[in-house]
Design a protein around this motif. Sequence first.
Motif, PDB file in Angstrom:
ATOM      1  N   THR A  27       1.083  -1.159   0.043  1.00 13.76           N
ATOM      2  CA  THR A  27       0.019   0.014   0.032  1.00 13.76           C
ATOM      3  C   THR A  27       0.785   1.160  -0.156  1.00 13.76           C
ATOM      4  N   GLU A  29       0.530   5.896  -0.936  1.00 14.87           N
ATOM      5  CA  GLU A  29       0.053   7.150  -1.336  1.00 14.87           C
ATOM      6  C   GLU A  29       0.406   7.934  -2.512  1.00 14.87           C
ATOM      7  N   SER A  34      -5.035   6.687  -1.628  1.00 14.95           N
ATOM      8  CA  SER A  34      -4.240   5.585  -1.076  1.00 14.95           C
ATOM      9  C   SER A  34      -4.467   4.513  -2.198  1.00 14.95           C
TER      10      SER A  34
END
Length: 64
Positions: A27, A29, A34
């Motif tokens: 993950t 950003e 996100s």
Amino acid sequence: MKIKFVFAAAAVAMLSLASCKKDYVCTWEADGVSLSQDYPGLDKDAAEATETTCKNAGGTWSTK
């Protein structure tokens, strides 16, 4: 006795060849959004290489 040794050696060989595959996710950003990328069924070597790439790009690596 020799038969037991052969079976024990075969069992150890089978266990060492079996790989534990897990699902992972990276993950990160970008532009305030996100994002995530799933990596299903990676073995240890592939997971380590992909984790390095994920972290170098500023992402967070975790198991699912």
